[in-house]
Design a protein around this motif. Structure first.
Motif, PDB file in Angstrom:
ATOM      1  N   PRO A 117       0.823  -1.223   0.000  1.00 40.75           N
ATOM      2  CA  PRO A 117       0.000   0.000   0.000  1.00 40.75           C
ATOM      3  C   PRO A 117       0.853   1.268   0.000  1.00 40.75           C
ATOM      4  O   PRO A 117       2.039   1.249   0.323  1.00 40.75           O
ATOM      5  N   ASN A 118       0.211   2.350  -0.380  1.00 42.86           N
ATOM      6  CA  ASN A 118       0.812   3.677  -0.327  1.00 42.86           C
ATOM      7  C   ASN A 118       2.014   3.801  -1.275  1.00 42.86           C
ATOM      8  O   ASN A 118       3.063   4.305  -0.905  1.00 42.86           O
ATOM      9  N   ARG A 119       1.818   3.328  -2.526  1.00 43.96           N
ATOM     10  CA  ARG A 119       2.845   3.458  -3.555  1.00 43.96           C
ATOM     11  C   ARG A 119       2.234   4.180  -4.771  1.00 43.96           C
ATOM     12  O   ARG A 119       2.141   3.620  -5.866  1.00 43.96           O
ATOM     13  N   PRO A 120       1.808   5.427  -4.622  1.00 45.84           N
ATOM     14  CA  PRO A 120       1.131   6.123  -5.728  1.00 45.84           C
ATOM     15  C   PRO A 120       2.035   6.372  -6.932  1.00 45.84           C
ATOM     16  O   PRO A 120       1.570   6.339  -8.074  1.00 45.84           O
ATOM     17  N   VAL A 121       3.328   6.617  -6.693  1.00 46.17           N
ATOM     18  CA  VAL A 121       4.239   6.894  -7.812  1.00 46.17           C
ATOM     19  C   VAL A 121       4.326   5.681  -8.739  1.00 46.17           C
ATOM     20  O   VAL A 121       4.328   5.815  -9.968  1.00 46.17           O
ATOM     21  N   SER A 122       4.363   4.496  -8.165  1.00 44.97           N
ATOM     22  CA  SER A 122       4.426   3.274  -8.971  1.00 44.97           C
ATOM     23  C   SER A 122       3.191   3.127  -9.856  1.00 44.97           C
ATOM     24  O   SER A 122       3.281   2.728 -11.015  1.00 44.97           O
ATOM     25  N   LEU A 123       2.029   3.468  -9.308  1.00 47.17           N
ATOM     26  CA  LEU A 123       0.794   3.374 -10.086  1.00 47.17           C
ATOM     27  C   LEU A 123       0.758   4.405 -11.206  1.00 47.17           C
ATOM     28  O   LEU A 123       0.308   4.126 -12.325  1.00 47.17           O
ATOM     29  N   TRP A 124       1.234   5.614 -10.920  1.00 46.71           N
ATOM     30  CA  TRP A 124       1.260   6.638 -11.966  1.00 46.71           C
ATOM     31  C   TRP A 124       2.224   6.257 -13.084  1.00 46.71           C
ATOM     32  O   TRP A 124       1.942   6.476 -14.275  1.00 46.71           O
ATOM     33  N   ILE A 125       3.368   5.691 -12.728  1.00 41.17           N
ATOM     34  CA  ILE A 125       4.316   5.247 -13.758  1.00 41.17           C
ATOM     35  C   ILE A 125       3.692   4.148 -14.608  1.00 41.17           C
ATOM     36  O   ILE A 125       3.824   4.144 -15.834  1.00 41.17           O
ATOM     37  N   ALA A 126       2.991   3.206 -13.962  1.00 43.15           N
ATOM     38  CA  ALA A 126       2.312   2.146 -14.696  1.00 43.15           C
ATOM     39  C   ALA A 126       1.269   2.731 -15.640  1.00 43.15           C
ATOM     40  O   ALA A 126       1.096   2.267 -16.775  1.00 43.15           O
ATOM     41  N   CYS A 127       0.562   3.765 -15.174  1.00 42.82           N
ATOM     42  CA  CYS A 127      -0.434   4.424 -16.021  1.00 42.82           C
ATOM     43  C   CYS A 127       0.217   5.027 -17.264  1.00 42.82           C
ATOM     44  O   CYS A 127      -0.289   4.883 -18.384  1.00 42.82           O
ATOM     45  N   PHE A 128       1.351   5.691 -17.092  1.00 38.46           N
ATOM     46  CA  PHE A 128       2.043   6.287 -18.234  1.00 38.46           C
ATOM     47  C   PHE A 128       2.599   5.224 -19.175  1.00 38.46           C
ATOM     48  O   PHE A 128       2.721   5.455 -20.380  1.00 38.46           O
ATOM     49  N   ILE A 129       2.917   4.051 -18.649  1.00 34.89           N
ATOM     50  CA  ILE A 129       3.309   2.939 -19.515  1.00 34.89           C
ATOM     51  C   ILE A 129       2.134   2.535 -20.399  1.00 34.89           C
ATOM     52  O   ILE A 129       2.296   2.235 -21.582  1.00 34.89           O
TER      53      ILE A 129
END
Length: 270
Positions: free
Chosen positions: A126-138
């Motif tokens: 939990p609490n890894r928003p940067v990882s999710l945003w990077i995945a979104c940009f992928i």
């Protein structure tokens, strides 16, 4: 304290954060129960509880990111990216050779897949928003790469399009914006000076449908310019669409403007 407790109850009865799509009902219900037991809203502590519960409920999403990443990694080794190379419509010249088209798309999918697996694995905590945003940009990149590098065949175009859209949906659409629970302000769902909530789903769905329809049209026009189909059907402008897609201006651009921009061509009277 009694007034605060009353305001907190009224807020949740009126929808609160849950009605804005920030949390899911199960997390909202459980946290509300904890707050009632203690007779007060513990603010940041409750927000973190909601964040952790929301993450637990959506844990399958992050495993899906890992699976999609693995699929991208094995795709170049399972399917021949250099087979049946298609040339763009209208005999346009490309800024990249056929061999490079194949090579770049192979490595684009492999690297994108490895990154998705890595950031999907990080998101299991939990609490890894940067990882999710990077995945979104992928996911966004997967939609752009076949257009920029003129994917040599329809399989690559369709595979990256579908996987890219799924990644975007899994990172910011289905679970909501990453970590929004931690900074979303509690309060009325209707902003001051408004008679309705401009962010409610009845207000959103029209723009969502229009945007999705425009994206579908864009990807369809791209299939013609990239050479996967021989005809671009248009119920309004007929064959004028293909003339615009193969116009001199379109040929002067280094990428497929139909897939990149996505617009209905305007028929000329000339």
């Amino acid at each position: 304290m009694g007034n605060n407790h009353k305001d907190y109850n009224e807020e949740h009865e009126n929808g609160g954060m849950a009605s804005r799509g920030v949390t899911r009902p199960m997390a909202e219900k459980e946290v509300t129960g904890h707050s009632h037991d203690h007779g007060d809203d513990k603010g940041g502590m409750d927000r973190m509880k909601m964040l952790y519960m929301h993450h637990k409920q959506t844990l399958w999403i992050y495993w899906m990111l890992i699976i999609l990443g693995a699929w991208l990694v094995i795709s170049p080794f399972t399917f021949d990216y250099g087979k049946d190379i298609v040339q763009p419509s209208g005999g346009r010249s490309l800024w990249i050779s056929d061999s490079m088209r194949v090579l770049v798309m192979k490595w684009s999918d492999i690297i994108s897949g490895l990154l998705l697996m890595f950031f999907g694995w990080r998101s299991l905590t939990p609490n890894r928003p940067v990882s999710l945003w990077i995945a979104c940009f992928i996911g966004i990149w997967l939609n752009l790469a076949p257009v920029i590098f003129w994917a040599p065949n329809a399989y690559i175009y369709n595979n990256d399009t579908i996987v890219g859209v799924m990644v975007i949906a899994l990172t910011i659409l289905i679970p909501g914006m990453p970590n929004m629970i931690t900074y979303m302000k509690m309060g009325s769902v209707i902003p001051p000076g408004w008679s309705y909530n401009p962010s409610s789903w009845p207000q959103r769905w029209i723009m969502i449908v229009l945007a999705f329809f425009g994206w579908i049209v864009s990807r369809y026009l791209g299939t013609f310019q990239l050479g996967y189909t021989d005809y671009a059907w248009d119920p309004f402008f007929g064959e004028s669409t293909m003339k615009v897609l193969n116009s001199n201006m379109s040929h002067s651009l280094p990428i497929s403007d139909g897939a990149f921009v996505g617009h209905w061509p305007i028929r000329s009277n000339s």
